[in-house]
Structure formats: structure tokens, C-alpha cells
Design an enzyme around this catalytic site. Structure first.
Site, mmCIF file in Angstrom:
data_model
loop_
_atom_site.group_PDB
_atom_site.id
_atom_site.type_symbol
_atom_site.label_atom_id
_atom_site.label_comp_id
_atom_site.label_asym_id
_atom_site.label_seq_id
_atom_site.Cartn_x
_atom_site.Cartn_y
_atom_site.Cartn_z
ATOM 1 N N LYS A 29 34.559 54.354 32.864
ATOM 2 C CA LYS A 29 33.797 53.189 33.691
ATOM 3 C C LYS A 29 34.714 51.780 33.469
ATOM 4 C CE LYS A 29 29.073 54.713 33.424
ATOM 5 N NZ LYS A 29 27.766 54.402 32.885
ATOM 6 N N ASP B 182 32.212 26.747 55.504
ATOM 7 C CA ASP B 182 30.996 27.527 55.154
ATOM 8 C C ASP B 182 30.968 27.569 53.625
ATOM 9 O OD1 ASP B 182 32.908 29.319 55.211
ATOM 10 O OD2 ASP B 182 31.473 30.775 56.245
ATOM 11 N N ASP C 199 30.539 31.178 49.047
ATOM 12 C CA ASP C 199 30.672 31.370 50.567
ATOM 13 C C ASP C 199 29.375 31.633 50.822
ATOM 14 O OD1 ASP C 199 31.607 32.233 53.109
ATOM 15 O OD2 ASP C 199 31.396 34.347 52.617
#
Length: 349
Positions: free
Chosen positions: A275, A225, A330
């Protein structure tokens, strides 16, 4: 012959810029030359993948990863001599330089040869239920869902065929008959296809225990897949060069922490990183295995590929990783399915 100027960079250009040249040029190499066209080195796809594994900054100069002493040839060297040199040195490209070291061209092995028929078996895991893709998979197995103008599994098959692979095993379970009816024995694609039937869910490695015989060649195993533009021949060459039991393809995954991260030493603050972005390598669902690794796969039991790699490591067997820079997606969720359908024409046609 490839126009060398379309795949050239200067020594002070960044690795990122060299990557763009490599990807657009399609021959897995960038020639590094100065303003006078004198060869300073080459940066291959493999050089840059090794730099990525070492966490090298992509904005560093390409000179930091290039090979400063590449194999070269003269412009009038005959075709067979070039082929022999590339095979002997296990390289796929040779820059052509004149007597003063100026680049005048490049020869690529793939251009000099028809793709070799590779005896290596390819096992495609196509037995998944596709639960996360329902209702799309209620009447159709996930590998037969059409992306672009053909089933996912057909695009995967054609990607391998383009690089000389012709021996395939399809591991099937859910709606297996539909997959067998579509692909048959592979003769419509000029290849040989056999089927491995999972009577129960066996994971991403367990079906290997059902192969009718132990392969006598290095094999590639891939989830059914995935859509990717990975050059499977280069993957196999990478695996062989490192002489390991197994290779796992990996993707770089980034996660940004949405807060300032406090750096401490006991109760004392040492700084704040605002961050930060954390980078990881994650499993890309494509593997290269030597035949003897199958001895570690339990017979007819659920067993995933990470379990196999962990067993190899526990036994002191060497495994390596191959970073996938090429297109990779995917198709596990409905949003992934719609995304790749929007990208398919630009990527695969």
C-alpha cells in the site's frame, strides 16, 4: 519585536517540527540554536519549500535544510541600518546575536516597515459558471457566495491588500453585473478595480488577452474560487529571486495505492511494497507572470494556464514552481463550500 524563543528549534529537531514553529510564529523563519542559545543557523520558509521540492523527508533533522551562515546583527544596531541590510541582501529577518554568538532577539522587515504599495497588477478570474455548486449558484455567481461572513472574492481581495497590492482586474462573465455592483471601482477597499468582460468562456488564461493594455509590471493571476492564507508578497519575492518568465503555485497531493505493489524484473519478483503512497505536485490555481508571457496567449480564444506553461517550456523559457504549504482550498463543489465555512473562523479571523 518577536520573541525569538517562540520561533526557535534545536538542530536535531525535525523539519516537520520546524514547519510548525514557522507556521505558528508567522514570520517565515525558525532560529536554530543549541542549549546555550548559540546560533547554529536559520531555516526559512523558502529553505523548507526547496527541501520539499527535492522530496526531502520531513522527519529529517532541520540541520539538513538550514542556512548555517545567516546574516546577523548586533542588538543595538539602528533601525535604518537593519532595513538597508535586509533590502540589500533580499532577506526579511535578521537574528540579533551578542559578542559570543548567543541569540538575543530577531528583527523582521515587515515589523520595521509599513507594507509597501506594490504596483503589480492582480488578475482574479471570476467568470466561472459554478456548475458543480448548483443550486447555490443559480442566483449568485460563485465568487459572491459567502464563506464566513463575506463573499469568497472579498476574502481573496483583502488577502492581497494586506500585502500592499492595490491594482486589480476582475475577469467576469456569469452574472457579471452582481460582481460589479458589489465591488464597484474598489474605492470602498482603498484600491483600484477594473473589469475584463468575457463574452464567451475563455478558460483560466484566455481572459488575459482582453486586458486593456499590456502590464508594465510582473503580475499575479489567481482563480476567483480559492481561499488561501498564502503570503502573496513572499510569492512575488520568490518569483523575482529565480528570474523566470512564470511561476506556478503547486500543492502536494498524496494518493495511496490500496494494494500491495509488486516489484519485478522481467518475469522475476523482486519485492512487494505494501500500500505505497504516491506524491505529486498539482496546480494550485495561482500564478506569477512576466508581461511578455502574454504574447503567447491567443486573442479572445479559450486557453488554460497549463497551455501557457507548456508553450513557455516549448520555447525554452524558464518557469518555476512555488509549493503552497499554507491553508488552501478550492471551493469547487458543495462539500468544499461547507468545509471552508466550517474552517473559516479559525483560519481567517
Amino acid at each position: 519585536m518577536t520573541d525569538w524563543r517562540t520561533i526557535s528549534v534545536s538542530p536535531d529537531q525535525t523539519i516537520r517540527e520546524a514547519l510548525e514553529v514557522i507556521d505558528e510564529g508567522g514570520v517565515q523563519i525558525a532560529i536554530v540554536a543549541n542549549e546555550e542559545d548559540r546560533l547554529r543557523g536559520v531555516a526559512t520558509d523558502g529553505d523548507i519549500r526547496r527541501g520539499i521540492l527535492k522530496d526531502l523527508d520531513l522527519d529529517a533533522p532541520v540541520a539538513s535544510v538550514m542556512n548555517e551562515d545567516p546574516i546577523t546583527a548586533r542588538p543595538k544596531e539602528d533601525r535604518q541600518s537593519l532595513i538597508d541590510t535586509m533590502r540589500a541582501r533580499r532577506i526579511h529577518q535578521i537574528p540579533l546575536v551578542d559578542n559570543e554568538g548567543r541569540v538575543v532577539g530577531i528583527e523582521v522587515l515587515d515589523d520595521l516597515l509599513e507594507p509597501d504599495a506594490r504596483p503589480n497588477p492582480v488578475v482574479l478570474m471570476a467568470g466561472g459558471l459554478g456548475t458543480r455548486l448548483r443550486p447555490l449558484t443559480e442566483d449568485c455567481p460563485k465568487p459572491l457566495l459567502e464563506v464566513g461572513d463575506k463573499p469568497i472574492l472579498e476574502t481573496i481581495l483583502e488577502g492581497f491588500i494586506a500585502h500592499g497590492f492595490h491594482r486589480f482586474y476582475l475577469s467576469v462573465n456569469y452574472k457579471a453585473g452582481m460582481i460589479e455592483d458589489y465591488f464597484g471601482d474598489g474605492s470602498d477597499w482603498g484600491v483600484d478595480i477594473s473589469y475584463v468582460h468575457e463574452e464567451k468562456r475563455l478558460g483560466t488564461a484566455g481572459p488575459l488577452s482582453l486586458l486593456p493594455e499590456r502590464p508594465d509590471e510582473t503580475m499575479i493571476v489567481m482563480n476567483g474560487d480559492l481561499l488561501t492564507k498564502l503570503n502573496f508578497a513572499h510569492l512575488l519575492d520568490f518569483h523575482r529571486k529565480h528570474d523566470v518568465a512564470a511561476t506556478m503555485c503547486v500543492r502536494e497531493h498524496e494518493t495511496q495505492v490500496p494494494y500491495g505493489v509488486i516489484e519485478t524484473d522481467d518475469q522475476y519478483m523482486e519485492g512487494i511494497e505494501e500500500k505505497p503512497t504516491e506524491r505529486y505536485f498539482v496546480n494550485a490555481g495561482i500564478y506569477v507572470l512576466e508581461p511578455e508571457t502574454l504574447d503567447l496567449v491567443p486573442e479572445n480564444e479559450f486557453f488554460d494556464m497549463p497551455d501557457l506553461f507548456e508553450r513557455l517550456i516549448e520555447e525554452g523559457r524558464e518557469a518555476t514552481v512555488f509549493p503552497v504549504r499554507e491553508y488552501w482550498q478550492d471551493v469547487g463543489r458543495e462539500e468544499d463550500f461547507h468545509q471552508v465555512n466550517g474552517e473559516y473562523e479559525n483560519v481567517f479571523t
